[in-house]
Design an enzyme around this catalytic site. Structure first.
Site, PDB file in Angstrom:
ATOM      1  N   ASP A   1      49.251 -31.708  26.492  1.00  6.77           N
ATOM      2  CA  ASP A   1      49.194 -31.920  25.037  1.00  6.77           C
ATOM      3  C   ASP A   1      50.593 -31.768  24.428  1.00  6.77           C
ATOM      4  O   ASP A   1      50.788 -32.013  23.239  1.00  6.77           O
ATOM      5  CB  ASP A   1      48.166 -31.000  24.364  1.00  6.77           C
ATOM      6  CG  ASP A   1      48.485 -29.533  24.515  1.00  6.77           C
ATOM      7  OD1 ASP A   1      49.403 -29.177  25.278  1.00  6.77           O
ATOM      8  OD2 ASP A   1      47.804 -28.713  23.854  1.00  6.77           O
ATOM      9  N   SER A   2      51.574 -31.435  25.260  1.00  8.98           N
ATOM     10  CA  SER A   2      52.973 -31.496  24.817  1.00  8.98           C
ATOM     11  C   SER A   2      53.318 -32.917  24.367  1.00  8.98           C
ATOM     12  O   SER A   2      54.333 -33.121  23.691  1.00  8.98           O
ATOM     13  CB  SER A   2      53.906 -31.043  25.944  1.00  8.98           C
ATOM     14  OG  SER A   2      53.592 -31.713  27.146  1.00  8.98           O
TER      15      SER A   2
ATOM     16  N   ASP B   1      45.033 -32.157  29.696  1.00 16.83           N
ATOM     17  CA  ASP B   1      44.867 -31.025  28.780  1.00 16.83           C
ATOM     18  C   ASP B   1      43.723 -31.263  27.812  1.00 16.83           C
ATOM     19  O   ASP B   1      43.564 -32.365  27.277  1.00 16.83           O
ATOM     20  CB  ASP B   1      46.142 -30.859  27.936  1.00 16.83           C
ATOM     21  CG  ASP B   1      47.006 -29.708  28.415  1.00 16.83           C
ATOM     22  OD1 ASP B   1      46.491 -28.818  29.125  1.00 16.83           O
ATOM     23  OD2 ASP B   1      48.199 -29.709  28.077  1.00 16.83           O
TER      24      ASP B   1
ATOM     25  N   LYS C   1      42.691 -29.067  31.945  1.00 21.63           N
ATOM     26  CA  LYS C   1      43.379 -27.777  31.778  1.00 21.63           C
ATOM     27  C   LYS C   1      43.038 -27.260  30.381  1.00 21.63           C
ATOM     28  O   LYS C   1      42.991 -28.044  29.424  1.00 21.63           O
ATOM     29  CB  LYS C   1      44.892 -27.942  31.926  1.00 21.63           C
ATOM     30  CG  LYS C   1      45.665 -26.626  31.628  1.00 21.63           C
ATOM     31  CD  LYS C   1      47.093 -26.649  32.127  1.00 21.63           C
ATOM     32  CE  LYS C   1      48.066 -27.319  31.193  1.00 21.63           C
ATOM     33  NZ  LYS C   1      48.147 -26.720  29.845  1.00 21.63           N
TER      34      LYS C   1
ATOM     35  N   GLU D   1      43.646 -23.636  27.706  1.00 22.74           N
ATOM     36  CA  GLU D   1      44.440 -22.431  27.485  1.00 22.74           C
ATOM     37  C   GLU D   1      43.537 -21.234  27.199  1.00 22.74           C
ATOM     38  O   GLU D   1      42.537 -21.363  26.478  1.00 22.74           O
ATOM     39  CB  GLU D   1      45.402 -22.651  26.302  1.00 22.74           C
ATOM     40  CG  GLU D   1      46.422 -23.745  26.568  1.00 22.74           C
ATOM     41  CD  GLU D   1      47.414 -23.924  25.434  1.00 22.74           C
ATOM     42  OE1 GLU D   1      47.415 -23.121  24.474  1.00 22.74           O
ATOM     43  OE2 GLU D   1      48.203 -24.890  25.512  1.00 22.74           O
TER      44      GLU D   1
ATOM     45  N   GLU E   1      52.817 -19.435  31.945  1.00 24.58           N
ATOM     46  CA  GLU E   1      53.944 -19.889  31.115  1.00 24.58           C
ATOM     47  C   GLU E   1      54.655 -18.698  30.488  1.00 24.58           C
ATOM     48  O   GLU E   1      54.026 -17.847  29.845  1.00 24.58           O
ATOM     49  CB  GLU E   1      53.450 -20.860  30.021  1.00 24.58           C
ATOM     50  CG  GLU E   1      54.605 -21.332  29.132  1.00 24.58           C
ATOM     51  CD  GLU E   1      54.307 -22.578  28.307  1.00 24.58           C
ATOM     52  OE1 GLU E   1      53.238 -23.211  28.488  1.00 24.58           O
ATOM     53  OE2 GLU E   1      55.181 -22.919  27.476  1.00 24.58           O
TER      54      GLU E   1
HETATM   55  O1  KIV Z   1      51.254 -29.484  27.571  1.00 27.95           O
HETATM   56  C1  KIV Z   1      51.983 -29.266  28.550  1.00 27.95           C
HETATM   57  O2  KIV Z   1      52.894 -30.035  28.856  1.00 27.95           O
HETATM   58  C2  KIV Z   1      51.731 -28.063  29.331  1.00 27.95           C
HETATM   59  C3  KIV Z   1      52.698 -27.723  30.431  1.00 27.95           C
HETATM   60  C4  KIV Z   1      54.011 -27.390  29.877  1.00 27.95           C
HETATM   61  C5  KIV Z   1      52.183 -26.670  31.318  1.00 27.95           C
HETATM   62  O3  KIV Z   1      50.788 -27.380  29.102  1.00 27.95           O
END
Ligand code: KIV
Length: 277
Positions: free
Chosen positions: A49-50, A88, A118, A120, A186
């Protein structure tokens, strides 16, 4: 395996089997061309989600939607042949409870072809991780600095120092017990990351953690030098593609203004080409 045999993407069980072996190589990707570049080298490609900050200019990951993840996930899937794709779950798509998480995780896997999601969170997400894994949704957990919790964490600070150490350790054990097949650590102190890696039966994937983790992940635009708005300490630059792009665009602008581009080899004559009989 013969030289011509097609390599297939690893499954969660294959990732778990890599615990303590050669470190897992992981990168993010958000588009088909970058996915194609990462695929030959990576065990796991994460549609992070970055993407909200890296490609959409957002100030945090909080504004990322399911629709954005579906669109970028499908694009990445088209560029992968051998790496495992993890996607994510965006902020607000799973925190209400296991049922909401299942609905959205199933949609992400169905509409993008991702092999796993993934999410959090640690202790507070254990029940959800258990619910998803019991229903055929492999989960990669993400603890330590969890960027979706930026407003309650109070900034992008290292997690797990001092009195906070026990909390992060407890999170790690909770997600492993709940059935996560791997966990991203992280921005946690290296010694704590090493302790978690030694204690957990599943692979740890570090970002700003420790070289002793079972794998490493970076945001691809950070390591290529394409995202330059800011640079976290852990984001080693392996390339300077931003500078190369700047030089190329500057050269193009100069040639257009000087009428040096297009040159004769870039334009078309008006003679009709002969057709072969
Ligand atoms: O969103 C993302 O890119 C991440 C990674 C940095 C682990 O969660």
């Amino acid at each position: 395996m013969s030289a011509t045999a097609k390599k297939t993407a690893p499954l969660p069980a294959d990732i778990i089997a890599r615990k303590g072996e050669t470190p897992l190589v992981c990168l993010t990707a958000y588009t088909t061309p970058i996915a194609r570049l990462t695929d030959p080298y990576c065990d796991i490609v994460l549609v992070g989600d970055s993407v909200g900050m890296v490609l959409h200019g957002m100030e945090s990951t909080l504004g990322v939607t399911m629709e954005m993840m579906v669109m970028h996930g499908a694009a990445v899937r088209r560029g992968l042949a051998k790496a495992m794709m993890v996607i994510d779950m965006p902020f607000g798509s799973y925190e209400e409870g296991p049922q909401q998480a299942f609905r959205n995780a199933a949609r992400l896997m169905r509409e993008t072809g991702a092999a796993a999601v993934k999410l959090e969170g640690g202790v507070e997400m254990a029940e959800t991780i258990r619910f998803l894994t019991a229903r055929s949704i492999p989960v990669m957990a993400h603890i330590g600095l969890t960027p979706q919790a930026i407003n309650t964490l109070g900034g992008y600070k290292v997690q797990g120092r001092g009195q906070d150490r026990a909390r992060v350790l407890e999170d790690a054990h909770a997600v492993a017990r709940a059935g996560a097949f791997s966990v991203v650590l992280e921005k946690v102190p290296a010694a704590l990351a090493d302790e978690i890696t030694a204690e957990l039966p599943i692979p740890t994937i570090g970002i700003g953690a420790s070289a002793g983790c079972d794998g490493q992940i970076l945001v691809v635009d950070d390591m290529l030098g394409l995202f330059t708005a800011f640079k976290p300490k852990f984001a080693k630059r392996y390339g300077t593609l931003g500078q190369a792009a700047d030089a190329a665009i500057a050269a193009y602008a100069e040639e257009v203004r000087a009428r040096a581009f297009p040159a004769p080899e870039h334009v078309f004559g008006d003679a009709v080409p002969e057709t072969k009989a």
